[in-house]
Design an enzyme around this catalytic site. Sequence first.
Site: not given
Length: 624
Positions: A149, A170, A335, A364
């Site tokens: 984490d 994850d 993206d 996109e």
Amino acid sequence: MKNLKTNFLKHSFYELILLVLLFPASAKAQIQKVEPPFWYAGMKNPELQIMFYGKNIAQYEASVSNNVAIKNVEKTENPNYLFVTINTKDVKASELTFSFKNKNKVAFKQKYALKERRANSADRKSYDASDLMYLIMPDRFANGNPKNDSDASLTEKGNRQDPSGRHGGDIEGIIKNLDYISSLGATTIWSTPLCEDNDKQHSYHTYGQSDVYKIDSRYGTNDDYARLSAEMHKKNMKLVMDYVTNHWGITHWMMKDIPTKTWFNQFETFTQTHHRREVITDIHASKIDQEVCVDGWFVPSMPDLNLRNTLVAKYLTQNAIWWIEFANLDGFRVDTYNYSDKTAMANWAKSITDEYPNFNIVGEIWMHNQANLAFWQKDSKVGSIENYNSNLPSVMDFTLQSQITSAFNENEPSWDSGLIKFYNNFAMDFLYPNTNNILVFAENHDTDRMNEKFKYDLPKYKLAMTLLATVRGIPQIYYGSEIGMGGDKGKGGDADIRQDFPGGWAGDKNNAFTKEGRTPEQAAYFDFSSKLFNWRKTNEAVHFGKMTHYIPENNTYVYFRYTDKKTVMVVFNNNAKEQVVKTNRFKESIKNFKSGKDVITGKTFDLATEITLEPKSALVLELQ
């Protein structure tokens, strides 16, 4: 070197002097980074640009073993970079050795691996209209390994109490829940970026990448990513990487020592893009407006890459290909596609699809005009007006997306409201060169949540999913909506539309990944979605069949998807009250079929005269 250190005291002074002469400054000490870190033999394009980075490395003359030809060596104003282009044609998988000389003496060496490709790598298949794509934000999906984490080498630590912080989801969490995703009927996973993002805050979205050759350690390792791909392929699923060509993060390691002043687009003072991408195709646009659109930074924390610089363009092309080979990828979603130089992006897409002819890439193009969208699809008639071909196979249908979350909220139709919006959208399909290869969706990680827009009205959700499952193109759904998840972007910002999937963390109140753990409300959403999309897997008519639709009447809409072998009739009632639809108007599509079986309920409907629809409902009928 470990043995040298261990045996240090065993050597005489003169022996140590001899060792220093035999082993001068090591490559590891001189070279800090090599990118790509390794490559593959047998690529269609044999030219490989290798970036060596290290203190004053440009002062050295490079050579390479195995009779490999160096085609070009390029230096920049920054002496810490050396770009060496070699020709790998007919070079078998092997370990090469680069030698770096200074005044005709070898100062140090660097080994470099050319690896064996997978069998038939170039001919890999990709996602298409027979697939259902499931979009995941990995940090918010499932925490499969709580030990990663936080990472001491990365700034932002795990903090699930912060809505905009790192929550711990994850790669392991995705792997552990592949059966859940598959049970929904999804065949393909698009995960938002997984490469390292070392921003101080909000790094969970990972679009501000700090190392594009390394998976963020809070998600796992590069090998974990390759393992995800392998586990998915065992289940006949496909993995799509979210690739970013337009920008990196402000903490990218190169920002501390830029290779060349033209690596990033820069202005005298900070300049942000105005986001008015219409200027790219506007024949009346001013040069300054076009420049600010393409070269302006997306946000202050995301430096804008200059793809007109051939070193940058080659770097990004090779990075993309490296990930395809390393992780055995099945496709890309790119993206902010049209924020970069359009000629450079056309070359980037062509380089990838030349190497992998079947590889699908969806860009996109966040615009709400069909002509603007169609311009960017490969072989577009719109683009050909100015002799432009993007080489981009697929685009995202943002016009349809915006209409889904508005039309189903409009109970009273008018000339331009209600279901006529869908008719008008598909009536513009003549602009697209390939309507089957368009990504259709109601929402994603940047938009308003569909269920929030529908005020958690299950019938409206069913209408939206039915549309996505049966129209042309590749359907994409956003994680959690299939169990009724929402979120108010207007009130809670991006974090509110990117909430944690219930059950993805130990101690969650309920586990919606399992049938037993779902609440009745969650089960109602999931059961419908699973039945619909698992049916979709089996029906070729809604994959690649033709479409005939009829002008909506009384806020009802009817269309047919069909092949020579199968016909599907889809009927929508967008009214808040029951509607009767007369069937004689659809004779040319019904033909000799007598009845239709609803794929959800199994109920059979007689097609002779009329069909009665409940309020806010749809029927998907396999004609018999």
